[in-house]
Design a protein around this motif. Structure first.
Motif, PDB file in Angstrom:
ATOM      1  N   PRO A 178      12.509  -7.575 -15.639  1.00 49.75           N
ATOM      2  CA  PRO A 178      12.078  -8.934 -15.285  1.00 49.75           C
ATOM      3  C   PRO A 178      10.655  -9.308 -15.697  1.00 49.75           C
ATOM      4  N   THR A 179      10.015  -8.522 -16.542  1.00 49.50           N
ATOM      5  CA  THR A 179       8.598  -8.790 -16.819  1.00 49.50           C
ATOM      6  C   THR A 179       8.381  -9.875 -17.865  1.00 49.50           C
ATOM      7  N   GLY A 180       9.288  -9.962 -18.856  1.00 47.31           N
ATOM      8  CA  GLY A 180       9.126 -10.921 -19.943  1.00 47.31           C
ATOM      9  C   GLY A 180       8.232 -10.446 -21.061  1.00 47.31           C
ATOM     10  N   THR A 181       7.610  -9.287 -20.904  1.00 49.32           N
ATOM     11  CA  THR A 181       6.687  -8.781 -21.915  1.00 49.32           C
ATOM     12  C   THR A 181       7.445  -8.093 -23.048  1.00 49.32           C
ATOM     13  N   ARG A 182       6.757  -7.871 -24.154  1.00 48.31           N
ATOM     14  CA  ARG A 182       7.371  -7.188 -25.287  1.00 48.31           C
ATOM     15  C   ARG A 182       6.374  -6.223 -25.906  1.00 48.31           C
ATOM     16  N   VAL A 183       6.899  -5.258 -26.666  1.00 50.89           N
ATOM     17  CA  VAL A 183       6.054  -4.379 -27.465  1.00 50.89           C
ATOM     18  C   VAL A 183       6.402  -4.585 -28.928  1.00 50.89           C
ATOM     19  N   ALA A 184       5.455  -4.293 -29.796  1.00 53.78           N
ATOM     20  CA  ALA A 184       5.634  -4.501 -31.227  1.00 53.78           C
ATOM     21  C   ALA A 184       6.596  -3.470 -31.812  1.00 53.78           C
ATOM     22  N   ARG A 185       7.130  -3.807 -32.958  1.00 51.82           N
ATOM     23  CA  ARG A 185       8.022  -2.889 -33.681  1.00 51.82           C
ATOM     24  C   ARG A 185       7.362  -1.529 -33.880  1.00 51.82           C
ATOM     25  N   SER A 186       6.069  -1.519 -34.142  1.00 50.28           N
ATOM     26  CA  SER A 186       5.366  -0.250 -34.375  1.00 50.28           C
ATOM     27  C   SER A 186       5.495   0.684 -33.175  1.00 50.28           C
ATOM     28  N   GLU A 187       5.507   0.130 -31.963  1.00 47.50           N
ATOM     29  CA  GLU A 187       5.667   0.955 -30.773  1.00 47.50           C
ATOM     30  C   GLU A 187       7.104   1.472 -30.642  1.00 47.50           C
ATOM     31  N   ALA A 224       7.894 -24.003 -24.723  1.00 48.17           N
ATOM     32  CA  ALA A 224       6.866 -24.987 -24.376  1.00 48.17           C
ATOM     33  C   ALA A 224       6.838 -25.216 -22.869  1.00 48.17           C
ATOM     34  N   GLN A 225       8.005 -25.367 -22.252  1.00 44.68           N
ATOM     35  CA  GLN A 225       8.060 -25.567 -20.804  1.00 44.68           C
ATOM     36  C   GLN A 225       7.614 -24.314 -20.059  1.00 44.68           C
ATOM     37  N   ARG A 226       7.960 -23.154 -20.588  1.00 44.96           N
ATOM     38  CA  ARG A 226       7.536 -21.885 -19.987  1.00 44.96           C
ATOM     39  C   ARG A 226       6.021 -21.764 -19.983  1.00 44.96           C
ATOM     40  N   ASP A 227       5.407 -22.043 -21.121  1.00 39.42           N
ATOM     41  CA  ASP A 227       3.959 -21.881 -21.224  1.00 39.42           C
ATOM     42  C   ASP A 227       3.215 -22.904 -20.372  1.00 39.42           C
ATOM     43  N   SER A 228       3.776 -24.105 -20.265  1.00 45.17           N
ATOM     44  CA  SER A 228       3.163 -25.122 -19.416  1.00 45.17           C
ATOM     45  C   SER A 228       3.235 -24.702 -17.947  1.00 45.17           C
ATOM     46  N   PHE A 229       4.398 -24.186 -17.535  1.00 46.05           N
ATOM     47  CA  PHE A 229       4.552 -23.742 -16.147  1.00 46.05           C
ATOM     48  C   PHE A 229       3.650 -22.541 -15.872  1.00 46.05           C
ATOM     49  N   ALA A 230       3.527 -21.640 -16.828  1.00 45.86           N
ATOM     50  CA  ALA A 230       2.659 -20.468 -16.658  1.00 45.86           C
ATOM     51  C   ALA A 230       1.213 -20.902 -16.456  1.00 45.86           C
ATOM     52  N   ALA A 231       0.767 -21.885 -17.226  1.00 48.48           N
ATOM     53  CA  ALA A 231      -0.608 -22.374 -17.087  1.00 48.48           C
ATOM     54  C   ALA A 231      -0.823 -22.959 -15.698  1.00 48.48           C
ATOM     55  N   LEU A 266      -2.497 -17.297  -9.538  1.00 46.77           N
ATOM     56  CA  LEU A 266      -1.383 -16.365  -9.543  1.00 46.77           C
ATOM     57  C   LEU A 266      -1.354 -15.628 -10.877  1.00 46.77           C
ATOM     58  N   THR A 267      -0.951 -14.380 -10.841  1.00 46.90           N
ATOM     59  CA  THR A 267      -0.885 -13.570 -12.057  1.00 46.90           C
ATOM     60  C   THR A 267       0.464 -13.771 -12.725  1.00 46.90           C
ATOM     61  N   VAL A 268       0.433 -14.134 -14.006  1.00 44.48           N
ATOM     62  CA  VAL A 268       1.660 -14.362 -14.769  1.00 44.48           C
ATOM     63  C   VAL A 268       1.526 -13.654 -16.114  1.00 44.48           C
ATOM     64  N   PRO A 269       2.232 -12.538 -16.313  1.00 46.82           N
ATOM     65  CA  PRO A 269       2.170 -11.861 -17.624  1.00 46.82           C
ATOM     66  C   PRO A 269       2.691 -12.773 -18.729  1.00 46.82           C
ATOM     67  N   ALA A 270       2.164 -12.586 -19.925  1.00 49.54           N
ATOM     68  CA  ALA A 270       2.668 -13.340 -21.077  1.00 49.54           C
ATOM     69  C   ALA A 270       4.148 -13.039 -21.267  1.00 49.54           C
ATOM     70  N   SER A 271       4.960 -14.097 -21.367  1.00 46.98           N
ATOM     71  CA  SER A 271       6.403 -13.926 -21.473  1.00 46.98           C
ATOM     72  C   SER A 271       6.900 -14.323 -22.850  1.00 46.98           C
ATOM     73  N   PHE A 272       7.893 -13.574 -23.336  1.00 48.20           N
ATOM     74  CA  PHE A 272       8.556 -13.858 -24.610  1.00 48.20           C
ATOM     75  C   PHE A 272      10.043 -14.097 -24.363  1.00 48.20           C
ATOM     76  N   THR A 273      10.340 -14.744 -23.226  1.00 50.08           N
ATOM     77  CA  THR A 273      11.720 -14.938 -22.787  1.00 50.08           C
ATOM     78  C   THR A 273      11.891 -16.364 -22.260  1.00 50.08           C
TER      79      THR A 273
END
Length: 361
Positions: free
Chosen positions: A159-168, A274-281, A288-295
């Protein structure tokens, strides 16, 4: 009374979202990571066109669907398997390669169904610590044991929404013994795809599987269509335990048409982001802490578990349902699916009101 197998009796049921809204309130579900918009009109029309042939069983080889997937991703269609959602494929992989003497490994906040699939066959489940809500390759490698048979990685994570690069991912595969199967679950891949970051080529070595689904970016959660790219030898084993005729005629047609409408899918991803990033801001403006999401969702971390519970109760009283993450060991967090613009505005306003009341207490 007949008794279940001991390892099944010891399991907890897979937890689904509580979608109970208070009386008199309109339900606004931001709890299940569903698409905020319907699937492509082409997908809807294609499904409708199949209804007259519902007397027939569906294509067990998903021929047209695999061809559409192969064309979009430049993949060999003969190495693609489809399932009733990627969950079916996850379960089949574990059934093929794990049992009571084996272990399955994922990250600390890895997709909960990985654990369920492991426990269902009597295998042990290990979870490696994450760093800043992001899987750690070093931590994963440090937890590998001689009995480890499969390593599951959700990238982007749920449930984090975070990602790691291909190199990882490459570093992880390189650090794992060849005999361990690496399964890369890219259920939210369409939201994170970028040039040079694809991982499908790892399948060629014979010990990696890459999974995707049409439930998220394509808006076909109710159609239950997942797929994966498999090494031929692994695919042959998984086919033995897949349910035959597992994807309905209508679902295959809808998924094929959805894949053929890439412009629509990309527009959905762009609007959702766009809606995700606006809500995160907005959430970060409330401290509140909101990790960068790619989902298509956000993880919202509150000061502590009681603050998250109070926020959840406040939102539910207004019919707004987010997903408590207590089951993931994140009792101080709620997960918010990105809904319509109006729903996100209402959720943001209600959380602002909650935040103001908290400060006055």
């Amino acid at each position: 009374m007949i008794k279940p197998n001991d390892h099944i009796a010891a399991m907890a049921s897979y937890a689904l979202a509580d979608l109970t809204a208070p009386g008199g309130k309109t339900l606004i579900s931001l709890a299940q990571n569903e698409s905020a918009v319907p699937p492509s009109p082409r997908a809807i029309a294609a499904a409708q066109d199949t209804l007259a042939s519902s007397r027939l069983y569906p294509d067990p080889d998903w021929t047209e669907l695999c061809q559409a997937i192969a064309q979009v991703h430049a993949l060999p269609p003969q190495q693609i398997l489809c399932g009733a959602g990627s969950m079916e494929l996850i379960g089949c992989l574990v059934r093929c390669y794990c049992g009571p003497d084996n272990r399955v490994l994922s990250s600390e906040y890895g997709y909960a169904f990985f654990r369920t699939a492991a426990l269902a066959v009597g295998a042990a489940y290990d979870a490696a610590a994450e760093s800043d809500f992001t899987l750690s390759v070093d931590a994963l490698l440090s937890v590998v044991r001689p009995e480890t048979r499969i390593v599951f990685v959700a990238n982007p994570g749920n449930p984090t929404g975070t990602r790691v690069a291909r190199s990882e991912i490459l570093r992880l595969r390189g650090g794992l013994p060849d005999k361990i199967l690496l399964v890369i679950d890219e259920a939210y891949g369409e939201f994170a795809d970028r040039p040079g970051e694809a991982t499908f080529d790892l399948v060629g070595a014979g010990n990696t599987v890459v999974l995707r689904t049409l439930s998220k970016a394509y808006g076909l959660a109710g159609s239950r269509v997942g797929w994966g790219l498999f090494p031929p030898a692994v695919a042959a084993e998984v086919r033995k335990v897949l349910n035959p005729n597992n994807i309905s005629v209508a679902s295959q047609a809808a998924a094929t048409a959805a894949l053929q409408d890439q412009d629509y899918m990309r527009a959905v991803c762009s609007k959702t982001a766009a809606q995700r990033d606006s809500f995160a801001a907005h959430m970060r403006a409330l401290d509140l802490t909101v990790p960068a999401s790619f989902t298509n969702f956000l993880l919202i971390a509150f000061a502590d578990s009681s603050a998250a519970l109070r926020a959840d109760h406040f939102l539910r009283s207004e019919g707004i349902l987010m997903r408590s993450m207590a089951g993931y060991g994140l009792a101080n967090c709620l997960r918010a699916t990105i809904g319509s613009e109006a729903d996100m505005e209402l959720a943001a306003n209600q959380l602002t009101l909650w935040h103001t009341k908290e400060k006055l207490q």
